[in-house]
Design a protein around this motif. Sequence first.
Motif, PDB file in Angstrom:
ATOM      1  N   ARG A   1     -19.136  34.034   2.141  1.00 41.24           N
ATOM      2  CA  ARG A   1     -17.806  34.615   2.009  1.00 41.24           C
ATOM      3  C   ARG A   1     -17.833  35.750   0.962  1.00 41.24           C
ATOM      4  O   ARG A   1     -17.250  36.817   1.160  1.00 41.24           O
TER       5      ARG A   1
ATOM      6  N   GLU B   1      -7.030  36.803   3.224  1.00 40.83           N
ATOM      7  CA  GLU B   1      -8.045  37.793   2.832  1.00 40.83           C
ATOM      8  C   GLU B   1      -7.729  39.198   3.339  1.00 40.83           C
ATOM      9  O   GLU B   1      -8.145  40.171   2.732  1.00 40.83           O
TER      10      GLU B   1
ATOM     11  N   ASP C   1     -18.866  30.032  -2.231  1.00 40.32           N
ATOM     12  CA  ASP C   1     -19.381  30.287  -0.888  1.00 40.32           C
ATOM     13  C   ASP C   1     -19.968  31.708  -0.860  1.00 40.32           C
ATOM     14  O   ASP C   1     -19.236  32.689  -0.778  1.00 40.32           O
TER      15      ASP C   1
END
Length: 489
Positions: A423, A398, A420
């Motif tokens: 996230r 990420e 999610d």
Amino acid sequence: MKNRDIFVGGKWQQGRGQQMQSRFPGDNHVVATLNSASLEDVEDAVIAAEKAWRDPKWRHMSSHQRAAILLKVSTLIDEQREELVRLQTLDNGKPWAEARGLVMSAAATARYFAAVCEVSGGELPPRRQPDIMTLSTYQPLGVIAAITPWNSPIASDMQKIAPAIAAGNAVILKPAEATPLVSLKLAELFEQAGLPAGLLSVLPGKGSIIGDALVRHPLVRKISFTGGTNTGRQLAHIAADKLIGTSLELGGKSPTIVLDDADLDLAAHGVCYGIFSSMGQACIAGSRLFVARSVYQAFIEKLTKLTQGLIIGDPRQERVHIGPLISSAHRDSVIAYVSQAIAEGGKIRVGGKVPTDPALQSGHYFEPTIIEGLTNQAHVCQEEIFGPVLVVIPFDDETSLIHDANDSIYGLAAGIWTQDYTRAFKLADTLDVGTVWINTYKVFSISTPFGGFKDSGLGREKGLESLKAYMQQKSIFLALNPQPNRWCE
Ligand code: ADP
């Protein structure tokens, strides 16, 4: 129609400028020939607008009555929806279903600002002295220059006209050279709805001449612009010299991100729509796609299959997904970008060519194209193509993803696909863009502000606050218990 080329100060007339043509990008036939506005027409429109917005009948018209005009416009748009869709599609080749969506959104925008106009008011700041009351009121700015592009004219026009009129201003609209028809039709609907003469003029003409003269006019008090970043920057310089405000909706190079836990079917459909609807001719097109390496192969196969299934054809047919690009010159620039991508090492996964179907040869069609094998540094990842070209880049972690997603002069929008939401929210928070879509893409809401970070723009359109962007505040101090001021004795 004859002698209805421009709409100035409540009158339909022939423009005194150059002749121009609107051509259907699907087969290049001439839809309309009209005489564009001249510099004298700009002057007439501005003078009429200045007179109209200062007219006490308009200035003192209740917000309820102004709202009623906008509501009437929205009803007229709904009643004449198919005609507006036809004009929009003939002008710019947008597939029928998408054009219909835009026309419906224009009606909704008029309704929304009618409602905002009804409820919007000033403020009563807390008193600092017991005998002095202050009122904070909002007044119109005056004459607004609204300059719009060719890709979604009816929606862009209404996003400027509706709040500006609701706020009590006069508007002069300069539509893009390629798409005058739907803007002229809108003027007709405002006229039918009873908007007093002069409050809306429509001046088709060249941006560098008519648009330029309009924004430089001393009586123009705000520039509301949607278009390319270079033009927007030029207009911002002019506005700075005049000390007037701007609202600038500019270009984009929006990243879409597919995380490893995304629902891949959902994401593939969303990504496909996000880049290829309107043939990628959208400032918010999701043109850079970052996919987690662990799901890259599975995802690209799904996306390729969907892309290969898109129907290319005459945009007037309901089931067509991909219509023509706006012009052959614009298609040439898209082709040049694809060639440059190949020269930089890109591999064409799908598309990349002009379709061979003989029925499509007279239009400016181009296949939806997916390119792999490049990094975010490639020209096609850094520059806005404004066409049906998607570059796909795998990512491993990420940190590098966020770096690359933000490594752009633009900051208009982004998409995130994941199951999610924690996230997704954290990622959304780190992206330097004005709009983030999570598990969806390219959906709009008139009640939600829209605009760009960085070179994608300045200011926001839509939402409650956008009415105030067309107003200026005035403070009024009221002595409740007037006493002689003894200072000069
Ligand atoms: P696009 O790339 O979408 O055509 P542009 O910025 O060139 O974007 O055009 C958007 C709008 O701005 C069009 O209505 C165009 O005529 C107008 N325009 C272009 N150049 C100028 C200029 N120098 N001054 C004012 N308006 C302009």
